[in-house]
Design a protein around this motif. Sequence first.
Motif, PDB file in Angstrom:
ATOM      1  N   GLY A  79       0.831  -1.330  -0.020  1.00 26.41           N
ATOM      2  CA  GLY A  79       0.086  -0.151   0.040  1.00 26.41           C
ATOM      3  C   GLY A  79       0.936   1.217  -0.033  1.00 26.41           C
ATOM      4  O   GLY A  79       1.688   1.450   0.840  1.00 26.41           O
ATOM      5  N   THR A  80       0.703   2.286  -0.836  1.00 27.67           N
ATOM      6  CA  THR A  80       1.223   3.336  -0.764  1.00 27.67           C
ATOM      7  C   THR A  80       1.040   4.418   0.350  1.00 27.67           C
ATOM      8  O   THR A  80       0.063   4.267   0.945  1.00 27.67           O
ATOM      9  CB  THR A  80       1.156   4.011  -2.223  1.00 27.67           C
ATOM     10  N   ARG A  81       2.108   5.318   0.577  1.00 25.02           N
ATOM     11  CA  ARG A  81       1.903   6.078   1.544  1.00 25.02           C
ATOM     12  C   ARG A  81       2.391   7.450   1.187  1.00 25.02           C
ATOM     13  O   ARG A  81       3.149   7.690   0.503  1.00 25.02           O
ATOM     14  CB  ARG A  81       2.901   5.855   2.759  1.00 25.02           C
ATOM     15  N   GLU A  82       1.275   8.354   1.318  1.00 23.15           N
ATOM     16  CA  GLU A  82       1.237   9.924   0.925  1.00 23.15           C
ATOM     17  C   GLU A  82       1.587  10.607   2.105  1.00 23.15           C
ATOM     18  O   GLU A  82       0.815  10.989   3.073  1.00 23.15           O
ATOM     19  CB  GLU A  82       0.150  10.080   0.264  1.00 23.15           C
ATOM     20  N   PRO A  83       2.748  11.269   2.175  1.00 20.79           N
ATOM     21  CA  PRO A  83       3.301  12.144   3.304  1.00 20.79           C
ATOM     22  C   PRO A  83       2.352  13.367   3.630  1.00 20.79           C
ATOM     23  O   PRO A  83       2.152  13.986   2.521  1.00 20.79           O
ATOM     24  CB  PRO A  83       4.495  12.350   2.796  1.00 20.79           C
ATOM     25  N   LEU A  84       1.955  13.709   4.623  1.00 14.72           N
ATOM     26  CA  LEU A  84       1.422  14.787   5.072  1.00 14.72           C
ATOM     27  C   LEU A  84       2.244  15.816   5.618  1.00 14.72           C
ATOM     28  O   LEU A  84       2.232  17.087   5.379  1.00 14.72           O
ATOM     29  CB  LEU A  84       0.378  14.412   6.130  1.00 14.72           C
TER      30      LEU A  84
END
Length: 375
Positions: free
Chosen positions: A164-169
Amino acid sequence: MRVIPTESALEFVGRATWEALSGNPVSTTVFDNVHDVAHVKIAQQAKLVIIAPATANLLAKAAHGVADDLLTSTLLMARAPVVFAPAMHTEMWEHPATQQNVATLRERGALVVDPANGRLTGADSGPGRLPEAAALAQVCEVVLARGSVAADLVGVRVLVTAGGTREPLDPVRYLGNRSSGRQGWALAAAAVARGASVEIIAANVDLPDPAGCTVTRVSTADALLSAVLDRAHGVDVVVMAAAVADFRASNTAPTKIKKSDDGGVPHIELARTVDVLATLGSLPPPRPLLVGFAAETVPAGPELVALATSKLRKKNADLIVANSVGVDKGFESPINEATVVSTDGVEAEVPSASKAAVAVAVWDVVLPRLPRAGA
Ligand code: CTP
């Protein structure tokens, strides 16, 4: 389970350990308990034979039918599927003698898993390392699920995305999902077990590399997109098992987002990510065969099929593997269920089963659709 070490293997791990772990007597020779005719009995009872690590010497003996101890005699007797996991120094692995022996064993129907690339004995590293035990177990699970090592995907080049991808906040937080990568890993292992050459693009997967694959690790949807596009033209089939984020933060905060003192909450503006599968689906022909996934929170049945069919059309994929996900199934679980859909309708239905069994069913549907199938 029966363990048959060679005399050399006992230099590394002693007989008592093997007996205690397997719960069975252990011998290296056909001359112990001769009345049992151990090589015949063990071979006839075996559902699967795995030789791990398989040394260059053992591969040479097996390729030439040498039977001078209990292991090699059992090997000649065995009619069950045989899996070899070679491990040796790179030079020994690449030596023409070893390569020829491996080719001979493969021609005779054995599965020889390519060694991993990594640290070897001493300071050296390179191809020749034994894959992790869990990765070999996964290949064996596939062979057992199929009951054979029929290499019907030889020559097929496969790209699997997993995890699963992780999109940085901000530097410490991300938008992510619960995909563990297990189904993608099982698909890769199943393809390796059937002779395919397999590359994986893994997004945040906390599992050891599957045996016999090359793995590229990425984190975000953007990185996954470029890794896939870099490779898509050189493969026959892309399996998009990764759960790719649909949204990312429009602007990643350069420093940690702080709580405000007035009790307010931050407003994070989201932007859409690029749809990797749809991008592949819009490539001009010849494009690879495209297998997408659809994780839906509706139960298996007509509604799931309708959602999968609509995704298939929208993204111009060839197949969609739809599964019903929930708190205790699908994500992070060893169990999955799947309905495989094409434009012609439902191609396969796998009720609650291991991810290995789902993977085997998916490849069974993919196989006749590959351009080289039957060639
Ligand atoms: N997918 C993709 N790129 C994205 C989102 C999804 O390639 N940005 C792929 C997934 O890898 C999967 C398929 O599209 O093979 C379907 O993913 P899914 O999350 O079920 O569907 P979405 O298109 O995201 O639709 P929704 O979340 O609205 O159901």
